[in-house]
Design a protein around this motif. Structure first.
Motif, PDB file in Angstrom:
ATOM      1  N   UNK A  50      -5.518  12.302   2.714  1.00 48.95           N
ATOM      2  CA  UNK A  50      -5.775  12.566   3.816  1.00 48.95           C
ATOM      3  C   UNK A  50      -4.368  12.004   4.171  1.00 48.95           C
ATOM      4  N   UNK A  51      -3.155  12.005   3.893  1.00 45.95           N
ATOM      5  CA  UNK A  51      -2.201  13.012   4.406  1.00 45.95           C
ATOM      6  C   UNK A  51      -2.327  13.967   4.460  1.00 45.95           C
ATOM      7  N   UNK A  52      -2.965  14.895   3.704  1.00 42.28           N
ATOM      8  CA  UNK A  52      -2.690  16.142   3.295  1.00 42.28           C
ATOM      9  C   UNK A  52      -3.256  16.997   4.525  1.00 42.28           C
TER      10      UNK A  52
ATOM     11  N   UNK B  36      -3.940  -0.799   4.595  1.00 46.00           N
ATOM     12  CA  UNK B  36      -3.336  -0.514   5.632  1.00 46.00           C
ATOM     13  C   UNK B  36      -2.215   0.307   6.139  1.00 46.00           C
ATOM     14  N   UNK B  37      -1.565   0.209   5.170  1.00 47.20           N
ATOM     15  CA  UNK B  37      -0.746   1.302   5.055  1.00 47.20           C
ATOM     16  C   UNK B  37      -1.103   2.597   5.363  1.00 47.20           C
ATOM     17  N   UNK B  38      -2.298   3.115   5.438  1.00 46.37           N
ATOM     18  CA  UNK B  38      -2.500   4.955   6.046  1.00 46.37           C
ATOM     19  C   UNK B  38      -2.532   4.002   7.789  1.00 46.37           C
ATOM     20  N   UNK B  39      -2.656   2.946   7.813  1.00 44.67           N
ATOM     21  CA  UNK B  39      -3.423   2.800   9.918  1.00 44.67           C
ATOM     22  C   UNK B  39      -2.121   2.982   9.959  1.00 44.67           C
ATOM     23  N   UNK B  40      -0.777   2.025   9.388  1.00 43.48           N
ATOM     24  CA  UNK B  40       0.183   1.220   9.948  1.00 43.48           C
ATOM     25  C   UNK B  40       1.578   2.966   9.438  1.00 43.48           C
TER      26      UNK B  40
ATOM     27  N   UNK C  32     -13.843  11.165   6.336  1.00 42.93           N
ATOM     28  CA  UNK C  32     -13.845  11.274   5.326  1.00 42.93           C
ATOM     29  C   UNK C  32     -14.302   9.852   5.120  1.00 42.93           C
ATOM     30  N   UNK C  33     -15.164  10.385   4.617  1.00 42.14           N
ATOM     31  CA  UNK C  33     -15.899   8.856   3.558  1.00 42.14           C
ATOM     32  C   UNK C  33     -16.142   8.714   1.985  1.00 42.14           C
ATOM     33  N   UNK C  34     -14.822   8.090   2.136  1.00 46.84           N
ATOM     34  CA  UNK C  34     -14.384   7.990   0.793  1.00 46.84           C
ATOM     35  C   UNK C  34     -14.149   6.341   0.340  1.00 46.84           C
ATOM     36  N   UNK C  35     -13.861   6.727  -1.331  1.00 49.54           N
ATOM     37  CA  UNK C  35     -13.145   5.346  -1.848  1.00 49.54           C
ATOM     38  C   UNK C  35     -12.258   5.123  -1.224  1.00 49.54           C
ATOM     39  N   UNK C  36     -11.411   3.806  -0.374  1.00 46.27           N
ATOM     40  CA  UNK C  36     -10.077   4.776   0.158  1.00 46.27           C
ATOM     41  C   UNK C  36      -9.355   3.857  -1.224  1.00 46.27           C
ATOM     42  N   UNK C  37      -8.308   4.730  -1.852  1.00 49.34           N
ATOM     43  CA  UNK C  37      -7.770   4.514  -2.699  1.00 49.34           C
ATOM     44  C   UNK C  37      -6.244   5.175  -3.256  1.00 49.34           C
ATOM     45  N   UNK C  38      -5.285   4.875  -3.133  1.00 48.40           N
ATOM     46  CA  UNK C  38      -3.763   5.683  -2.844  1.00 48.40           C
ATOM     47  C   UNK C  38      -3.874   6.868  -3.357  1.00 48.40           C
TER      48      UNK C  38
ATOM     49  N   UNK D  85       0.799  -1.607  -0.039  1.00 50.30           N
ATOM     50  CA  UNK D  85       0.226  -0.289  -0.148  1.00 50.30           C
ATOM     51  C   UNK D  85       0.677   1.258  -0.187  1.00 50.30           C
ATOM     52  N   UNK D  86       1.975   1.411   0.943  1.00 46.78           N
ATOM     53  CA  UNK D  86       2.510   2.361   0.835  1.00 46.78           C
ATOM     54  C   UNK D  86       3.533   3.000  -0.581  1.00 46.78           C
ATOM     55  N   UNK D  87       4.075   1.126  -1.343  1.00 46.74           N
ATOM     56  CA  UNK D  87       4.345   1.998  -2.761  1.00 46.74           C
ATOM     57  C   UNK D  87       3.543   2.634  -3.190  1.00 46.74           C
ATOM     58  N   UNK D  88       1.649   2.218  -3.580  1.00 47.20           N
ATOM     59  CA  UNK D  88       1.153   2.619  -4.025  1.00 47.20           C
ATOM     60  C   UNK D  88       0.945   3.899  -3.588  1.00 47.20           C
ATOM     61  N   UNK D  89       0.992   4.127  -2.477  1.00 46.85           N
ATOM     62  CA  UNK D  89       0.006   5.716  -2.003  1.00 46.85           C
ATOM     63  C   UNK D  89       1.739   6.765  -2.703  1.00 46.85           C
ATOM     64  N   UNK D  90       2.766   5.905  -2.684  1.00 52.92           N
ATOM     65  CA  UNK D  90       4.370   7.166  -3.464  1.00 52.92           C
ATOM     66  C   UNK D  90       3.933   6.900  -4.586  1.00 52.92           C
TER      67      UNK D  90
END
Length: 130
Positions: A66-68, A92-96, A54-60, A20-25
């Motif tokens: 969310x990070x912003x 999982x990446x957003x949490x961890x 935030x009620x979102x599509x949880x995507x990269x 997930x972190x790779x996808x977000x990056x």
């Protein structure tokens, strides 16, 4: 399917966080305007003290939003707007990796979705993004 992590969450599998972190990056590299806003928010903290759900599509892509919000000082929580679009590795990446509570996993039932909405309301948000 609750994860045993240091922040409240309900995600499918915490071990998916590295992917997930790779996808977000990866998505972040194609979102330069949001990256600039995040940089400015990190310096100015315009959202300090504000609780946001935030009620979102949880995507990269929405992960970078969310990070912003987090960089701006907001205390935030994410729930799924559509359980079929949730990217479990990103959740999982957003949490961890970012300590953002996420209550979402791909294929969650209507009952679980309703529980997640209840958790979001219990958070007592001052702003809801839907």
């Amino acid at each position: 399917m609750s994860a045993t992590l240091s922040i409240p969450c309900d995600i499918k599998d915490p071990s998916l966080a590295p992917q997930g972190k790779l996808q977000i990056d990866w998505a972040d590299r194609d979102m330069p305007v949001l990256a600039k806003i995040r940089e400015q928010f990190a310096n100015e903290k315009p959202l300090a003290g504000i609780r946001i759900v935030a009620c979102f599509h949880i995507t990269k892509e929405t992960a970078n939003l969310a990070r912003t919000l987090q960089a701006g000082g907001a205390e935030s929580m994410l729930i799924a707007s559509n359980p079929l679009s949730t990217q479990d590795d990103v959740a999982a990446s957003l949490v961890q990796d970012y300590n953002i509570p996420v209550f979402a996993y791909k294929g969650e039932s209507i009952e679980t979705y309703n529980e997640h909405v209840g958790k979001a309301l219990d958070f007592k948000p001052q702003i809801i993004i839907d």
